[in-house]
Design an enzyme around this catalytic site. Structure first.
Site, mmCIF file in Angstrom:
data_model
loop_
_atom_site.group_PDB
_atom_site.id
_atom_site.type_symbol
_atom_site.label_atom_id
_atom_site.label_comp_id
_atom_site.label_asym_id
_atom_site.label_seq_id
_atom_site.Cartn_x
_atom_site.Cartn_y
_atom_site.Cartn_z
ATOM 1 N N GLU A 1 0.833 -1.197 0.000
ATOM 2 C CA GLU A 1 0.000 0.000 0.000
ATOM 3 C C GLU A 1 0.870 1.251 0.000
ATOM 4 O OE1 GLU A 1 -2.902 0.334 3.048
ATOM 5 O OE2 GLU A 1 -3.879 -1.573 2.564
ATOM 6 N N ARG B 242 -2.033 4.026 -24.968
ATOM 7 C CA ARG B 242 -2.202 3.161 -26.138
ATOM 8 C C ARG B 242 -3.553 2.436 -26.133
ATOM 9 N NH1 ARG B 242 3.699 0.310 -25.937
ATOM 10 N NH2 ARG B 242 3.479 0.869 -23.743
ATOM 11 N N ASP C 200 4.674 4.542 -39.373
ATOM 12 C CA ASP C 200 3.372 3.997 -39.743
ATOM 13 C C ASP C 200 2.484 5.137 -40.214
ATOM 14 O OD1 ASP C 200 2.222 5.222 -37.358
ATOM 15 O OD2 ASP C 200 3.036 3.518 -36.249
ATOM 16 N N LYS D 69 3.388 -0.499 -42.547
ATOM 17 C CA LYS D 69 3.595 -1.842 -41.992
ATOM 18 C C LYS D 69 2.265 -2.584 -41.891
ATOM 19 C CE LYS D 69 3.470 -0.145 -37.202
ATOM 20 N NZ LYS D 69 4.261 0.146 -36.008
ATOM 21 N N THR E 53 9.554 -2.189 -27.271
ATOM 22 C CA THR E 53 10.530 -3.276 -27.412
ATOM 23 C C THR E 53 11.511 -3.022 -28.549
ATOM 24 O OG1 THR E 53 9.041 -4.512 -28.880
ATOM 25 C CG2 THR E 53 8.890 -4.966 -26.507
ATOM 26 N N THR F 283 9.865 -3.200 -34.031
ATOM 27 C CA THR F 283 9.372 -2.543 -35.249
ATOM 28 C C THR F 283 10.330 -1.446 -35.706
ATOM 29 O OG1 THR F 283 7.082 -2.984 -34.572
ATOM 30 C CG2 THR F 283 7.419 -1.305 -36.256
#
Length: 337
Positions: free
Chosen positions: A47, A104, A180, A203, A234, A237
């Site tokens: 907490e 996102r 993109d 893509k 990551t 892409t």
């Protein structure tokens, strides 16, 4: 009516950035501006507990807290700090969220999925926050999820200063690239600021997290390509896009990306990629591995956030920071000449 002197408080998400914002405000004010003395700790069961040691009654408070990894803990810290300030009779509470997590999840991409960005915005408003100041929201429509004012700053003016400083002998060769179709507006903004043409990497995903095919729209042959995006996670892409651009004849590839989430094998991928450099901002606290990465460079956002906080507190324009005439002098120590 709120007082003219803002006060800063920070959680644990990115304390170094909060300290840099305070130092920058000290330069603007000509006197020391520090973070409000407080403790943000955890009980043994996880907490979160907050205690503010200074009087904040009637003060114009700014909470500097990204909702980066661990996103849930940092979000709860933000909400609990806000509740503590509200119950301590702060005049106004503004959340400075350099990196807005859950952005996102801004729409329902499939059946029976949440719109978590809307849920988070509701939580922030219910916690007593009256204004949000953030940088490069993943989806600009998230501003409409809030029933309070949201100032969304942009990294492109700072990136434009960096490009003009570091590529001054190659400006005629630069091609700005959107990784993109959805990021075209962001890339076009930087391209316009530096007077460069725009290309797109289209893509197609085979399944979530995997890119099946990439196509370059535009002639990148013998160009210095700058990939522009808001988040690198990551880096799979991103590194693949760099390879595709080189395969289409690009001279070299660099990337300018606002939020360096860089989870999992991202740093190793960037270091092993064909990219020359990845430039990110300091909205997310840098790890030791990130600081040691040879190909990754960090540009500061503290000068921009410090001025935005002062403008918000004084009731003057925040959008003026999008102009070179305003932002340039703020960064002239870094990009002089």
């Amino acid at each position: 009516m709120t007082p003219s002197e803002p006060k800063l408080i920070s959680g644990n998400a990115n304390r170094p950035l909060a300290d840099r914002v305070a130092r920058r405000m000290s330069m603007h004010r000509g006197r020391k501006v520090g973070l409000v003395d407080a403790r943000v700790e955890r009980f043994n069961d996880g907490e979160i507990f907050v205690e503010v040691f200074e009087n904040v009654r009637g003060e114009d408070m700014f909470i500097i807290q990204s909702t980066s990894n661990p996103a849930n803990d940092n979000l709860m810290e933000l909400l609990i700090i806000s509740d503590a300030l509200r119950r301590s009779s702060a005049a106004r509470i503004t959340a400075v969220i350099p990196y807005f997590g859950y952005a996102r999840q801004d729409r329902r991409s499939k059946a029976r999925t949440p719109i978590t960005a809307k849920l988070v915005s509701n939580m922030i408003v219910e916690a007593g926050i009256e204004r949000v100041l953030t940088l490069d929201l993943h989806a600009t429509q998230i501003q409409g999820f809030f029933d309070i004012p949201v100032d969304n700053l942009y990294a492109s003016p700072v990136f434009a200063l960096d490009v003009k400083h570091n590529f001054k002998d190659q400006m005629d060769e630069i091609m700005v690239v959107s990784p993109d179709v959805g990021g075209v507006a962001r890339a076009r903004d930087l391209a316009k600021r530096i007077g460069a043409p725009l290309s797109i990497v289209d893509k197609r995903r085979g399944k979530p997290g995997e890119v099946a095919e990439m196509t370059v729209i535009g002639d990148v042959k013998d160009r210095t390509c700058l990939i522009v995006d808001d988040i690198v996670d990551t880096a799979g892409t991103l590194c693949k896009a760099a390879e595709v651009l080189m395969a289409h004849g690009a001279k070299e590839v660099h990337a300018y990306i606002t939020h360096g989430v860089l989870s999992g094998p991202a740093i190793e991928r960037v270091n092993a990629s064909v990219m020359k450099h990845l430039v990110i901002t300091d909205t997310i606290e840098a790890t030791k591995a990130l600081l040691a990465a040879e190909k990754i460079r960090i540009v500061p956002t503290a000068p921009m956030f410090a001025q935005a906080i002062l403008n918000t507190s004084n009731g003057t324009s925040v959008s003026s920071l999008f102009d070179h005439e305003t932002l340039g002098p703020i960064y002239e120590g870094m990009y002089s000449g």
